[in-house]
Motif scaffolding. Structure first.
Motif: not given
Length: 161
Positions: A63, A66-67, A98
């Motif tokens: 995650d 991807s950001r 994360n």
């Protein structure tokens, strides 16, 4: 020791780092996405390890990658990236995080030495303030010329054109 046994939760990592430091060992910390592991990464990690006794790697989750890198990344999933990084002899511990930056992770671990590539100015390295405030050092390492995940992806795309 198996590579998977080097992948720790935050609580386990804090306990291990504290144990190492209690025994007078120097803990080096670095972080990254390591989306496609390549020789430049290995060279960087080996140089980082030489700065202390133990090398702890903060690894961005899928995650988080991807950001930071966009919706088509990561190429390799976090579980596989963690296993690949932890399998390197120079890496003593891997912790997935994360958040977009490892700031909270650095704050929790308080490494003796924080390391990033020479493409970073020390004043812009996330967590440098924490490490320096606690008497640690921040170092930058020369990167291998011409080797980057982005350049590898570009080359692969050219093969498909």
């Amino acid at each position: 020791m198996s590579s998977r046994s080097k992948i720790l939760s935050l609580d386990s990592a804090i306990a291990q780092v504290n144990d190492w430091k209690t025994h007078g060992k120097k803990v080096v910390f670095s972080n990254g996405c390591f989306d496609i592991l390549h020789a430049g990464h290995v060279d960087y990690l080996e140089k980082a390890k030489m700065l202390g006794d133990y090398l702890v790697m903060g690894l961005n989750t899928d995650d988080s990658v991807s950001r930071i890198k966009g919706p088509l990344r990561p190429i390799i999933s976090e579980d596989y990236r963690a296993v690949m990084i932890s399998s390197l002899a120079c890496v003593d511990m891997v912790i997935l995080f994360n958040e977009d930056t490892p700031y909270e992770l650095i704050k929790a671990l308080l490494p003796d030495i924080l390391v990033k590539g020479k493409d970073y100015e020390i004043s812009n390295i996330v967590g440098a303030d924490i490490v320096l405030h606690h008497g640690g050092k921040v170092e930058t390492i020369e990167l291998t010329e011409g080797l980057s995940t982005s350049s590898i992806i570009k080359k692969i795309k050219q093969l498909n054109d």
